[in-house]
Design a protein around this motif. Structure first.
Motif, PDB file in Angstrom:
ATOM      1  N   TYR A  60       0.864  -1.189   0.000  1.00  0.00           N
ATOM      2  CA  TYR A  60       0.000   0.000   0.000  1.00  0.00           C
ATOM      3  C   TYR A  60       0.898   1.235   0.000  1.00  0.00           C
ATOM      4  O   TYR A  60       1.635   1.476   0.953  1.00  0.00           O
ATOM      5  N   ALA A 175      -8.497   9.582  10.766  1.00  0.00           N
ATOM      6  CA  ALA A 175      -8.168   9.367   9.347  1.00  0.00           C
ATOM      7  C   ALA A 175      -6.725   9.758   9.048  1.00  0.00           C
ATOM      8  O   ALA A 175      -6.042   9.117   8.255  1.00  0.00           O
ATOM      9  N   ARG A 200     -11.727   1.598   9.484  1.00  0.00           N
ATOM     10  CA  ARG A 200     -11.100   0.729   8.501  1.00  0.00           C
ATOM     11  C   ARG A 200      -9.619   1.062   8.396  1.00  0.00           C
ATOM     12  O   ARG A 200      -9.223   2.231   8.403  1.00  0.00           O
ATOM     13  N   ARG A 202      -6.750  -0.066   5.763  1.00  0.00           N
ATOM     14  CA  ARG A 202      -6.649  -0.805   4.505  1.00  0.00           C
ATOM     15  C   ARG A 202      -7.917  -1.649   4.332  1.00  0.00           C
ATOM     16  O   ARG A 202      -9.007  -1.112   4.340  1.00  0.00           O
TER      17      ARG A 202
ATOM     18  N   PRO B  18      -8.072  13.565   4.202  1.00  0.00           N
ATOM     19  CA  PRO B  18      -7.700  12.309   4.891  1.00  0.00           C
ATOM     20  C   PRO B  18      -7.612  11.112   3.938  1.00  0.00           C
ATOM     21  O   PRO B  18      -7.042  10.096   4.295  1.00  0.00           O
ATOM     22  N   HIS B  19      -8.177  11.244   2.734  1.00  0.00           N
ATOM     23  CA  HIS B  19      -8.150  10.128   1.791  1.00  0.00           C
ATOM     24  C   HIS B  19      -7.032  10.274   0.751  1.00  0.00           C
ATOM     25  O   HIS B  19      -7.039   9.585  -0.262  1.00  0.00           O
ATOM     26  N   LEU B  20      -6.101  11.175   1.027  1.00  0.00           N
ATOM     27  CA  LEU B  20      -5.010  11.381   0.073  1.00  0.00           C
ATOM     28  C   LEU B  20      -4.195  10.110  -0.140  1.00  0.00           C
ATOM     29  O   LEU B  20      -3.768   9.813  -1.256  1.00  0.00           O
ATOM     30  N   ALA B  22      -5.264   7.059  -0.082  1.00  0.00           N
ATOM     31  CA  ALA B  22      -6.030   6.189  -0.983  1.00  0.00           C
ATOM     32  C   ALA B  22      -5.898   6.685  -2.419  1.00  0.00           C
ATOM     33  O   ALA B  22      -5.721   5.894  -3.349  1.00  0.00           O
ATOM     34  N   ARG B  57     -21.947  14.194   0.922  1.00  0.00           N
ATOM     35  CA  ARG B  57     -20.848  13.876   1.830  1.00  0.00           C
ATOM     36  C   ARG B  57     -20.707  12.415   2.214  1.00  0.00           C
ATOM     37  O   ARG B  57     -19.753  12.046   2.871  1.00  0.00           O
ATOM     38  N   GLU B  58     -21.656  11.579   1.857  1.00  0.00           N
ATOM     39  CA  GLU B  58     -21.650  10.247   2.447  1.00  0.00           C
ATOM     40  C   GLU B  58     -20.547   9.306   1.948  1.00  0.00           C
ATOM     41  O   GLU B  58     -20.076   8.491   2.683  1.00  0.00           O
ATOM     42  N   VAL B  60     -17.185   9.573   0.474  1.00  0.00           N
ATOM     43  CA  VAL B  60     -16.028  10.354   0.049  1.00  0.00           C
ATOM     44  C   VAL B  60     -15.065   9.549  -0.818  1.00  0.00           C
ATOM     45  O   VAL B  60     -14.676   9.982  -1.895  1.00  0.00           O
ATOM     46  N   ARG B  61     -14.677   8.392  -0.314  1.00  0.00           N
ATOM     47  CA  ARG B  61     -13.590   7.667  -0.982  1.00  0.00           C
ATOM     48  C   ARG B  61     -13.953   7.200  -2.388  1.00  0.00           C
ATOM     49  O   ARG B  61     -13.198   7.438  -3.321  1.00  0.00           O
ATOM     50  N   GLU B 136      -8.718  -1.027  -0.836  1.00  0.00           N
ATOM     51  CA  GLU B 136      -9.642  -0.016  -0.315  1.00  0.00           C
ATOM     52  C   GLU B 136     -10.877  -0.640   0.322  1.00  0.00           C
ATOM     53  O   GLU B 136     -11.668   0.067   0.935  1.00  0.00           O
ATOM     54  N   LEU B 138     -13.608  -1.618  -0.945  1.00  0.00           N
ATOM     55  CA  LEU B 138     -14.876  -1.109  -1.465  1.00  0.00           C
ATOM     56  C   LEU B 138     -15.807  -2.274  -1.818  1.00  0.00           C
ATOM     57  O   LEU B 138     -15.368  -3.373  -2.124  1.00  0.00           O
TER      58      LEU B 138
END
Lengths: 262, 182
Positions: A60, A175, A200, A202, B18-20, B22, B57-58, B60-61, B136, B138
Motif C-alpha cells: 500500500y 483518518a 477501517r 486498509r 484524509p483520503h489522500l 487512498a 458527503r456520504e 467520500v472515498r 480499499e 470497497l
C-alpha cells in the motif's frame, strides 16, 4: 482432476462470500455448501490466502511528503487558507505514550499474576464477555451489516446515536493516522445496547464497542480469540473494546491513538 | 480555476484530504511509478476541490477514487496512448473457481516482490477492481460505480485478476491452479 464440480457449485458466490458481499440468506446458504463441498472450501481458503498476502502494508503506497507539500502550496495559491493535513508525525510523544502503555501493561500483568487467586473474577473481563464482543464483530461482517449510519464524518456519526442510546459515545476522527471512520451501529452485548464504531485500516475493519462502565481506567488488556485481536480498556466512564483481524501492533496503535486523542 | 472560499477549503481539508493516501495508492498502481502517480493524484485532488461543492458527503472515498480514475485516463491518453488499447481477453470463459490443490500456503507466503510485479503486469481492467477491492475494501457496488460497469463484470474481472495472481505466485506450474476445468 481431484474432486468434481457439483451442480450447486457457484464459484462467483464463493468469491462474493470471501469478499463479504453476500446478504444474510445467501451467506447461510453458502456456508452450508462450504461444509459439504471440499472444492469450494479450498477455493474459499485460496481467496482468503490471496487477500492476506495482498494485505501486506508494503503493497500500500502512502502519499509521499513531496505530494502533500505540493498540494498544500497549490491549495493556498487558489485562495484556500488551509493546511494540508500533515502525515502523522513520528511523534516522540506517541512513542512515549506507547512505551508508557506497554510498561503499564507489563506492570498490570505482574499484578494480575500476583493476585490472580483473589482478583481474577473481578478485574479480568469475563471469558463470556470477550466471546460476546468477538461474536458481535464476526456477525457484523458476516451479515454484511457493519453500519446503520455509514459516514466518515464524526459530526454525522456522533449525533446519530442521540435518542438511540442513553449515553453519548466519543467519536474520534483518526483518518490522518490511517484509521478511517466508516460509520456507526447499535449492537447488543451482554443484553445491553452498545455503540459500535467502525473504522477501517486498509481492507481490515475494526469494531470499537463502547458503553458506560463504572470500572476504573487502567492499562490496555490485549488478547486474541479465533484469530481476531481484541483490546480492552476503560476511560472517561466508558468500557471500550476494539476487535479486528488487523495485526496486534496496529490495533494497539489504534487503541493508543484513541486514548491520547481525547 | 476560481478562488476557493475559506469555508469550502476548510471542509475539503477535513473531508477529502484524509483520503489522500487512498488517492495516491490508486494512482500509484495505475501509473506504476511514483512521479506519474504524484502528478495524477495532485491533479485529481485539485479537480476534487473544484467539484467539492456539488458533492454529497456520504461516500467520500469512492467519489474521490472515481476522480482519480478519470484523471488517470486523461493522463494516459496524453502520455501512454498505446496502453488504452490493452486487450482484456474477456471472450474466454470466466475462471470457474479453484481446485482443492493445496496452493493456499503458497499463496499466503507469496513473495511480496513477485506479487507486486504480478499486480503491475495485470491489464488495467483487471488491476483496477482488485486494487479497489483488496486495498480499499470497497463493495462490488461501489467498484461498479467507479469503473462504470455492471456488478457482474466487476465479479468476473476480479475472478480473472485473482486467478492470474494465484498462477504467478504458485510458480505458474499448474496452469489450472485456479480453474477447475483446466
Amino acid at each position: 482432476m481431484p474432486g468434481s464440480e457439483k451442480a450447486e457449485c457457484r464459484p462467483e458466490m464463493v468469491q462474493a462470500y470471501a469478499d463479504g458481499q453476500l446478504g444474510v440468506a445467501e451467506t447461510l446458504e453458502l456456508e452450508h455448501h462450504l461444509k459439504t463441498c471440499a472444492n469450494c472450501a479450498a477455493a474459499y481458503r485460496n481467496h482468503r490466502a490471496l487477500s492476506a498476502a495482498l494485505a501486506d502494508p508494503a503493497l500500500y503506497y502512502k502519499a509521499p511528503p513531496a505530494l502533500r507539500d505540493r498540494l498544500g502550496a497549490a491549495l493556498t495559491s487558489r485562495g484556500a487558507r488551509t493546511e494540508v493535513a500533515p502525515p502523522p508525525p513520528p511523534a516522540p510523544r506517541r512513542l512515549l505514550w506507547r512505551s508508557l502503555a506497554l510498561a503499564a501493561l507489563a506492570a498490570f500483568v505482574v499484578i494480575m499474576t500476583a493476585t490472580l487467586s483473589i482478583r481474577l473474577g473481578r478485574t479480568a473481563p469475563s471469558e463470556l464477555l470477550v466471546r460476546d464482543v468477538v461474536q458481535s464483530h464476526v456477525r457484523s461482517l458476516l451479515l454484511n451489516h457493519l453500519t446503520d449510519v455509514p459516514s466518515s464524518d464524526q459530526h454525522t456519526v456522533k449525533p446519530w446515536f442521540n435518542g438511540k442510546l442513553d449515553f453519548s459515545p466519543p467519536v474520534k476522527d483518526l483518518a490522518a493516522d490511517g484509521f478511517v471512520l466508516v460509520g456507526g451501529r447499535i449492537d447488543v452485548i451482554e443484553d445491553r445496547p452498545v455503540a459500535a464504531l467502525i473504522y477501517r485500516r486498509r481492507a481490515h475493519y475494526i469494531n470499537l464497542f463502547v458503553w458506560p462502565s463504572a470500572d476504573q481506567p487502567g492499562a490496555l488488556i490485549v488478547t486474541a480469540r479465533r484469530g481476531f485481536n481484541v483490546i480492552h480498556w476503560n476511560e472517561m466512564g466508558m468500557a471500550c473494546w476494539a476487535v479486528s483481524d488487523l495485526n496486534r501492533a496496529e490495533l494497539q496503535q489504534f487503541a493508543d491513538l484513541l486514548r491520547t486523542a481525547s | 480555476m476560481g478562488p476557493t472560499s475559506p469555508d469550502t477549503a476548510r471542509r475539503f481539508s477535513q473531508v477529502v484530504l484524509p483520503h489522500l493516501d487512498a488517492a495516491y495508492n490508486y494512482a500509484r498502481w495505475l501509473t506504476r511509478n511514483d512521479q506519474d502517480a504524484q502528478d495524477v493524484a495532485h491533479e485529481a485532488m485539485l479537480r476534487a476541490l473544484q467539484f467539492f461543492d456539488s458533492f454529497n458527503r456520504e461516500q467520500v472515498r469512492p467519489w474521490l477514487l472515481a476522480i482519480v480514475r478519470n484523471t488517470f485516463y486523461t493522463w494516459l491518453k496524453k502520455n501512454r496512448p498505446l496502453e488504452l488499447a490493452e486487450p482484456l481477453g474477456e471472450d474466454s470463459p470466466a475462471p470457474s473457481g479453484v481446485n482443492p490443490d493445496p496452493s493456499e500456503i503458497a499463496i499466503r507466503n507469496a513473495d511480496r516482490r513477485i506479487l507486486a510485479q504480478a499486480l503491475e503486469r495485470l491489464p488495467h481492467g483487471y488491476r483496477e477492481p482488485l486494487i479497489l477491492r483488496e486495498f480499499e475494501g470497497l463493495s462490488y457496488q461501489e467498484i461498479a460505480g467507479i469503473l462504470e460497469v455492471p456488478i457482474g463484470t466487476v465479479m468476473s474481472r476480479l475472478a480473472r485478476a485473482r486467478k492470474r495472481l494465484a498462477q504467478v505466485v504458485t510458480g505458474g506450474q499448474r496452469k489450472d491452479a485456479w480453474q477447475r476445468k483446466g
